[in-house]
Design a protein around this motif. Structure first.
Motif, PDB file in Angstrom:
ATOM      1  N   VAL A 247       0.838  -1.201   0.000  1.00  0.00           N
ATOM      2  CA  VAL A 247       0.000   0.000   0.000  1.00  0.00           C
ATOM      3  C   VAL A 247       0.871   1.248   0.000  1.00  0.00           C
ATOM      4  CG1 VAL A 247      -1.803   1.266   1.229  1.00  0.00           C
ATOM      5  CG2 VAL A 247      -1.825  -1.243   1.210  1.00  0.00           C
ATOM      6  N   GLY A 248       1.912   1.244   0.834  1.00  0.00           N
ATOM      7  CA  GLY A 248       2.809   2.388   0.877  1.00  0.00           C
ATOM      8  C   GLY A 248       3.570   2.586  -0.420  1.00  0.00           C
ATOM      9  N   LEU A 249       3.940   1.484  -1.079  1.00  0.00           N
ATOM     10  CA  LEU A 249       4.664   1.584  -2.341  1.00  0.00           C
ATOM     11  C   LEU A 249       3.789   2.178  -3.437  1.00  0.00           C
ATOM     12  CD1 LEU A 249       6.629  -1.802  -2.375  1.00  0.00           C
ATOM     13  CD2 LEU A 249       7.483   0.467  -1.799  1.00  0.00           C
ATOM     14  N   LEU A 250       2.497   1.878  -3.410  1.00  0.00           N
ATOM     15  CA  LEU A 250       1.588   2.489  -4.385  1.00  0.00           C
ATOM     16  C   LEU A 250       1.577   4.003  -4.226  1.00  0.00           C
ATOM     17  CD1 LEU A 250      -1.528   0.105  -4.464  1.00  0.00           C
ATOM     18  CD2 LEU A 250       0.037   0.618  -6.354  1.00  0.00           C
ATOM     19  N   SER A 251       1.592   4.455  -2.974  1.00  0.00           N
ATOM     20  CA  SER A 251       1.622   5.896  -2.730  1.00  0.00           C
ATOM     21  C   SER A 251       2.980   6.491  -3.100  1.00  0.00           C
ATOM     22  CB  SER A 251       1.310   6.194  -1.258  1.00  0.00           C
ATOM     23  OG  SER A 251       0.058   5.663  -0.882  1.00  0.00           O
ATOM     24  N   GLY A 252       4.051   5.796  -2.748  1.00  0.00           N
ATOM     25  CA  GLY A 252       5.388   6.289  -3.047  1.00  0.00           C
ATOM     26  C   GLY A 252       5.712   6.305  -4.523  1.00  0.00           C
ATOM     27  N   ALA A 253       4.958   5.544  -5.315  1.00  0.00           N
ATOM     28  CA  ALA A 253       5.206   5.506  -6.751  1.00  0.00           C
ATOM     29  C   ALA A 253       4.976   6.858  -7.407  1.00  0.00           C
ATOM     30  CB  ALA A 253       4.314   4.446  -7.401  1.00  0.00           C
ATOM     31  N   VAL A 254       4.167   7.716  -6.790  1.00  0.00           N
ATOM     32  CA  VAL A 254       3.900   9.045  -7.358  1.00  0.00           C
ATOM     33  C   VAL A 254       5.199   9.829  -7.493  1.00  0.00           C
ATOM     34  CG1 VAL A 254       2.696  11.231  -7.015  1.00  0.00           C
ATOM     35  CG2 VAL A 254       1.560   9.082  -6.419  1.00  0.00           C
ATOM     36  N   VAL A 255       6.019   9.842  -6.438  1.00  0.00           N
ATOM     37  CA  VAL A 255       7.279  10.587  -6.460  1.00  0.00           C
ATOM     38  C   VAL A 255       8.281   9.924  -7.399  1.00  0.00           C
ATOM     39  CG1 VAL A 255       9.217  11.395  -5.055  1.00  0.00           C
ATOM     40  CG2 VAL A 255       6.897  11.421  -4.125  1.00  0.00           C
ATOM     41  N   VAL A 256       8.393   8.606  -7.308  1.00  0.00           N
ATOM     42  CA  VAL A 256       9.372   7.883  -8.122  1.00  0.00           C
ATOM     43  C   VAL A 256       9.063   8.039  -9.604  1.00  0.00           C
ATOM     44  CG1 VAL A 256      10.227   5.577  -8.701  1.00  0.00           C
ATOM     45  CG2 VAL A 256       9.964   6.233  -6.318  1.00  0.00           C
ATOM     46  N   GLU A 257       7.802   8.001  -9.961  1.00  0.00           N
ATOM     47  CA  GLU A 257       7.429   8.152 -11.372  1.00  0.00           C
ATOM     48  C   GLU A 257       7.777   9.541 -11.893  1.00  0.00           C
ATOM     49  OE1 GLU A 257       3.675   4.988 -11.407  1.00  0.00           O
ATOM     50  OE2 GLU A 257       3.341   7.102 -11.837  1.00  0.00           O
ATOM     51  N   GLN A 258       7.697  10.540 -11.042  1.00  0.00           N
ATOM     52  CA  GLN A 258       8.082  11.883 -11.467  1.00  0.00           C
ATOM     53  C   GLN A 258       9.581  11.974 -11.705  1.00  0.00           C
ATOM     54  OE1 GLN A 258       5.896  14.664 -12.036  1.00  0.00           O
ATOM     55  NE2 GLN A 258       4.566  12.887 -12.058  1.00  0.00           N
ATOM     56  N   ILE A 259      10.375  11.356 -10.831  1.00  0.00           N
ATOM     57  CA  ILE A 259      11.834  11.424 -10.963  1.00  0.00           C
ATOM     58  C   ILE A 259      12.303  10.683 -12.211  1.00  0.00           C
ATOM     59  CG2 ILE A 259      14.013  10.711  -9.900  1.00  0.00           C
ATOM     60  CD1 ILE A 259      12.699  11.189  -7.184  1.00  0.00           C
ATOM     61  N   ILE A 265       0.268   5.948 -13.155  1.00  0.00           N
ATOM     62  CA  ILE A 265      -0.875   6.651 -12.570  1.00  0.00           C
ATOM     63  C   ILE A 265      -0.436   7.735 -11.597  1.00  0.00           C
ATOM     64  CG2 ILE A 265      -2.409   4.667 -12.846  1.00  0.00           C
ATOM     65  CD1 ILE A 265      -2.055   4.091  -9.868  1.00  0.00           C
ATOM     66  N   GLY A 266       0.844   7.750 -11.208  1.00  0.00           N
ATOM     67  CA  GLY A 266       1.334   8.820 -10.351  1.00  0.00           C
ATOM     68  C   GLY A 266       1.260  10.166 -11.057  1.00  0.00           C
ATOM     69  N   ALA A 267       1.821  10.220 -12.271  1.00  0.00           N
ATOM     70  CA  ALA A 267       1.747  11.452 -13.061  1.00  0.00           C
ATOM     71  C   ALA A 267       0.306  11.775 -13.420  1.00  0.00           C
ATOM     72  CB  ALA A 267       2.591  11.299 -14.326  1.00  0.00           C
ATOM     73  N   GLN A 268      -0.483  10.748 -13.674  1.00  0.00           N
ATOM     74  CA  GLN A 268      -1.895  10.963 -13.999  1.00  0.00           C
ATOM     75  C   GLN A 268      -2.648  11.551 -12.810  1.00  0.00           C
ATOM     76  OE1 GLN A 268      -4.129   7.368 -14.879  1.00  0.00           O
ATOM     77  NE2 GLN A 268      -5.302   8.419 -16.466  1.00  0.00           N
ATOM     78  N   THR A 269      -2.329  11.100 -11.616  1.00  0.00           N
ATOM     79  CA  THR A 269      -2.969  11.622 -10.410  1.00  0.00           C
ATOM     80  C   THR A 269      -2.633  13.094 -10.203  1.00  0.00           C
ATOM     81  OG1 THR A 269      -2.851   9.434  -9.372  1.00  0.00           O
ATOM     82  CG2 THR A 269      -3.209  11.317  -7.925  1.00  0.00           C
ATOM     83  N   LEU A 270      -1.360  13.447 -10.369  1.00  0.00           N
ATOM     84  CA  LEU A 270      -0.958  14.842 -10.212  1.00  0.00           C
ATOM     85  C   LEU A 270      -1.644  15.735 -11.233  1.00  0.00           C
ATOM     86  CD1 LEU A 270       2.881  14.506  -9.509  1.00  0.00           C
ATOM     87  CD2 LEU A 270       1.065  15.048  -7.885  1.00  0.00           C
ATOM     88  N   GLY A 271      -1.703  15.265 -12.479  1.00  0.00           N
ATOM     89  CA  GLY A 271      -2.360  16.054 -13.516  1.00  0.00           C
ATOM     90  C   GLY A 271      -3.838  16.252 -13.241  1.00  0.00           C
ATOM     91  N   ALA A 272      -4.514  15.199 -12.803  1.00  0.00           N
ATOM     92  CA  ALA A 272      -5.940  15.300 -12.496  1.00  0.00           C
ATOM     93  C   ALA A 272      -6.182  16.206 -11.297  1.00  0.00           C
ATOM     94  CB  ALA A 272      -6.509  13.908 -12.230  1.00  0.00           C
ATOM     95  N   SER A 273      -5.280  16.181 -10.322  1.00  0.00           N
ATOM     96  CA  SER A 273      -5.423  17.057  -9.159  1.00  0.00           C
ATOM     97  C   SER A 273      -5.284  18.524  -9.547  1.00  0.00           C
ATOM     98  CB  SER A 273      -4.369  16.704  -8.098  1.00  0.00           C
ATOM     99  OG  SER A 273      -4.493  15.359  -7.687  1.00  0.00           O
ATOM    100  N   GLN A 274      -4.326  18.805 -10.408  1.00  0.00           N
ATOM    101  CA  GLN A 274      -4.111  20.184 -10.834  1.00  0.00           C
ATOM    102  C   GLN A 274      -5.262  20.708 -11.691  1.00  0.00           C
ATOM    103  OE1 GLN A 274      -0.352  19.807 -12.815  1.00  0.00           O
ATOM    104  NE2 GLN A 274       0.839  19.712 -10.909  1.00  0.00           N
ATOM    105  N   ASN A 275      -5.862  19.821 -12.484  1.00  0.00           N
ATOM    106  CA  ASN A 275      -6.930  20.246 -13.387  1.00  0.00           C
ATOM    107  C   ASN A 275      -8.322  20.169 -12.768  1.00  0.00           C
ATOM    108  OD1 ASN A 275      -5.071  20.631 -15.507  1.00  0.00           O
ATOM    109  ND2 ASN A 275      -5.161  18.470 -16.061  1.00  0.00           N
TER     110      ASN A 275
END
Length: 313
Positions: A247-259, A265-275
Motif C-alpha cells: 500500500v505504501g509503495l503504491l503511494s510512493g510511486a507518485v514521487v518515483v514516477e516523477q523522478i 498513474i502517479g503522473a496521472q494523479t498529479l495532472g488530475a489534481s491540478q486540473n
C-alpha cells in the motif's frame, strides 16, 4: 476455511464501497467548483455554466453520487472532464506501468528483506546483525527522492547500466522493460526492505527462544530444518508488514514516477489534481483500493492457511 474466506470477501467489498463514498464527497469538498481548474482563472461565468452543464456538476450532489456509484459498481468510471475520454480506458493505459514498478519493488523487498532478516535473526548481536541494523537505520533515514537521484547519478549517468528516465513496454522489448523498471523499483523498495528485515529479525529471535525449537535441536534435527520452522512461525508478522508496504509503495510511486519520468498513474494523479478532473481522481482511488483489498484478502487467506488460529478472528 470457506466461511473465513467469504467473511474476508464481504469485509473487502464493504471497505471498497465505504472508501469510494468517502472519496467522492471529500473530492467535491476539496474542489467545490471544478470548472475553474478545467477552464482556468480567465474563464467567463457563461463558459463555466456551459461546462458545468456538460459534465453534470449543475445537478444536486446526491444525484451525481447516485449516478457515479451505480456506474462504478458496473465498472464504468465515467468520462474525464479534461479530454472527455473514458476514465477506465485511460487508467488501463497507465496502470501497468505503476504495477510493474510496485510489483518489482514488492518482490525485491520480500527477497532482500527476508534474507537480511533471517541472517540477522539467526545471529543476534553478531557483527552481521549489527551491520544489518546499522544499514537499516541509515536507509530508513534517507529520503526516498534523494536515494532515487543518487541511483540515477551512479548507475544511469556515470555507469550507464540503466536508462535514467523513460519506460519501455514489455511488448517492445522484454530486456528494455526490465532495465527501465530496475532503478525505480530499487529506489522504491529500499525503505520497505528495512521494515521487513527488522520485523522478520525480531520475529525469528522471539521464535528461537521457544521450547519447541530447543526440542527440535535436542532431537538432532539439521539446522536448515530448524530454520524452516523458525521462518514459518515468524512469517505471519512479516507478511502483514509486506502487505502494508505494498500500500505504501503504491503511494510512493507518485514521487518515483516523477523522478524517472514514468507514464504511470502517479503522473496521472498529479495532472488530475491540478486540473480538478474529479472522475479521474475517483477512478484511480477506486482502482487503488481494489488492489489493496485484493492484497489484504490474499494475505488473510494465506495467514489463515499458515495459522488456523487466525481463521477464528
Amino acid at each position: 476455511m470457506l466461511a473465513f474466506t467469504l467473511k474476508r470477501l464481504l469485509s473487502g467489498a464493504i471497505l471498497l464501497v465505504a472508501v469510494a463514498t468517502g472519496t467522492f464527497f471529500l473530492a467535491y469538498l476539496a474542489i467545490p467548483d471544478p470548472t475553474l481548474g478545467l477552464l482556468g482563472s480567465a474563464a467567463t461565468p457563461d463558459a463555466q455554466a456551459a461546462l458545468a452543464q456538460k459534465i453534470g456538476t449543475d445537478r444536486p450532489l446526491l444525484v451525481q453520487f447516485g449516478d457515479w456509484i451505480g456506474g462504478m459498481l458496473r465498472g464504468d468510471f465515467g468520462d474525464s472532464w479534461k479530454n472527455f475520454q473514458p476514465v477506465g480506458k485511460q487508467i488501463g493505459l497507465k496502470l501497468p506501468v505503476t504495477l510493474s514498478v510496485v510489483s518489482a519493488a514488492t518482490l525485491l523487498s520480500a527477497v532482500l528483506g527476508g534474507v537480511l532478516g533471517v541472517i540477522a535473526g539467526l545471529r543476534p548481536n553478531s557483527w552481521t546483525d549489527r551491520t544489518v541494523k546499522a544499514g537499516a537505520v541509515i536507509l530508513f533515514a534517507l529520503p526516498g527522492f534523494w536515494v532515487a537521484l543518487v541511483l540515477v547519478m551512479i548507475f544511469a549517468v556515470q555507469l550507464k547500466w540503466f536508462p535514467a528516465v523513460g519506460y519501455t513496454q514489455p511488448t517492445q522489448s522484454a530486456g528494455g522493460w526490465l532495465l527501465s523498471i530496475t532503478l525505480p523499483s530499487f529506489a522504491l523498495a529500499l525503505g520497505a526492505v528495512v521494515m521487513i528485515a527488522e520485523q522478520l529479525r525480531s520475529a525469528i529471535i522471539l521464535a528461537d527462544r521457544q521450547d519447541y525449537v530447543r526440542t527440535l535441536r535436542s532431537r538432532g534435527l539439521p539446522q536448515w530444518r530448524v530454520v524452516v520452522h523458525l521462518v514459518r512461525n515468524a512469517a505471519p508478522a512479516s507478511l502483514t508488514v509486506l502487505a502494508l508496504m505494498f500500500v505504501g509503495l503504491l503511494s510512493g510511486a507518485v514521487v518515483v514516477e516523477q523522478i524517472f519520468a514514468l507514464p504511470g498513474i502517479g503522473a496521472q494523479t498529479l495532472g488530475a489534481s491540478q486540473n480538478g478532473d474529479i472522475p479521474v481522481l475517483l477512478g484511480i482511488t477506486v482502482i487503488t483500493v481494489v488492489f489493496v483489498v485484493i492484497v489484504n484478502f490474499l494475505l488473510d487467506v494465506l495467514l489463515g492457511w499458515i495459522n488456523p488460529k487466525a481463521r477464528a478472528k
